[in-house]
Design a protein around this motif. Structure first.
Motif, short mmCIF file in Angstrom:
data_model
loop_
_atom_site.label_atom_id
_atom_site.label_comp_id
_atom_site.label_asym_id
_atom_site.label_seq_id
_atom_site.Cartn_x
_atom_site.Cartn_y
_atom_site.Cartn_z
N HIS A 1 0.92 -1.48 0.03
CA HIS A 1 0.07 -0.17 -0.27
C HIS A 1 0.73 1.01 -0.06
O HIS A 1 1.55 1.67 0.84
CB HIS A 1 -1.00 0.13 1.19
N GLY A 2 0.96 1.82 -0.87
CA GLY A 2 1.60 3.00 -0.82
C GLY A 2 3.39 2.73 -1.54
O GLY A 2 3.64 1.64 -1.98
N VAL A 3 4.06 3.90 -1.02
CA VAL A 3 5.14 3.74 -1.47
C VAL A 3 6.10 3.80 -0.47
O VAL A 3 7.96 3.70 -0.66
CB VAL A 3 5.69 4.71 -2.15
N ARG A 4 6.11 3.96 1.26
CA ARG A 4 6.40 3.96 2.34
C ARG A 4 6.49 2.23 2.61
O ARG A 4 7.28 2.13 4.02
CB ARG A 4 6.11 4.80 2.84
N GLU B 1 4.53 -0.17 4.04
CA GLU B 1 3.13 -0.81 4.36
C GLU B 1 2.35 -1.31 3.51
O GLU B 1 2.98 -1.41 2.30
CB GLU B 1 1.62 0.51 4.53
N ASP C 1 10.39 0.46 1.70
CA ASP C 1 9.42 0.80 0.61
C ASP C 1 8.77 0.05 -0.44
O ASP C 1 8.68 -1.13 -0.01
CB ASP C 1 10.97 1.60 -0.94
N ARG C 2 8.12 0.35 -1.54
CA ARG C 2 7.43 -0.79 -1.95
C ARG C 2 8.03 -1.93 -2.48
O ARG C 2 7.55 -3.04 -2.52
CB ARG C 2 6.54 0.55 -3.22
N HIS D 1 -6.99 1.32 7.68
CA HIS D 1 -7.49 2.28 6.69
C HIS D 1 -8.33 1.71 5.93
O HIS D 1 -8.12 0.95 5.37
CB HIS D 1 -6.03 3.26 6.16
N SER E 1 3.58 -1.85 9.12
CA SER E 1 4.54 -1.59 7.97
C SER E 1 5.13 -2.16 9.61
O SER E 1 5.56 -2.78 10.34
CB SER E 1 4.80 -0.18 8.15
#
Length: 181
Positions: free
Chosen positions: A17-20, A22, A81-82, A68, A75
């Motif tokens: 999920h996203g680029v960090r 998660e 990162d992704r 969410h 995380s």
């Protein structure tokens, strides 16, 4: 009754999920703090490990978790990162059985049902539980029927009674419920 495994599956990684770093996790545990920061987990299928319960598992530690849009986003330390999160996709998250919460009377682990015979309320043999599949509203018992085929039975108290001491599951065989799929 099946013996206790070395590890219990508590979640499945769905996707990044996203680029960090998660990931979205399907939670398969009812312990409220299971994904609290600092919780050690392992990634991999504990059922494929044979007698060596630690081999082939990737240790992970929860860094953060948040809800969410109806999903749990988690995380892990070291997954920044992704690209690092993508290999986790589809992986099972497990804990040592010693870290599981104690069961209350009338509770059982899903693995304890696999292999148990299924009878209807009249005592007739109707099949054997091959798997317990997590569902959106409740688990489903995959019952292999004597004539072949499989039926999915909702694991709800109105239909199913688990008797671990007797080593069987009793199902209210409503018309069509135990028909092959």
């Amino acid at each position: 009754m099946t013996g206790l495994p070395a590890r219990l599956v508590v979640g499945r990684v769905l996707r990044p999920h996203g680029v960090r770093g998660e990931v979205s996790v399907e939670v398969l545990s009812d312990a409220p703090g299971r994904f609290a920061p600092g919780t050690p987990l392992a990634l991999g299928d504990p059922d494929t490990l044979g007698g060596n319960a630690g081999a082939g598992l990737r240790p992970l530690v929860v860094a953060a978790a948040r809800h969410h849009q109806g999903r749990l986003l988690v995380s892990f330390h070291g997954i920044e990162d992704r690209s690092a999160a993508d290999p986790l996709r589809g992986g099972l998250l497990s804990i040592p059985v010693e870290a599981a919460r104690p069961l209350q009377p009338g509770e059982f682990w899903a693995h304890q049902l696999v292999g148990l015979p299924v009878h209807d309320r009249d005592g007739a043999a109707r099949g054997t539980i091959a798997d317990v599949q997590p569902g959106a509203a409740h688990d489903l018992l995959a019952v292999v029927l004597p004539g072949g085929g499989t039926a999915l039975v909702p694991a709800v108290a109105a239909l199913v009674t688990v008797d671990l001491e007797a080593g069987r599951v009793v199902v209210d065989a409503l018309p069509g419920l135990l028909d092959p799929s």
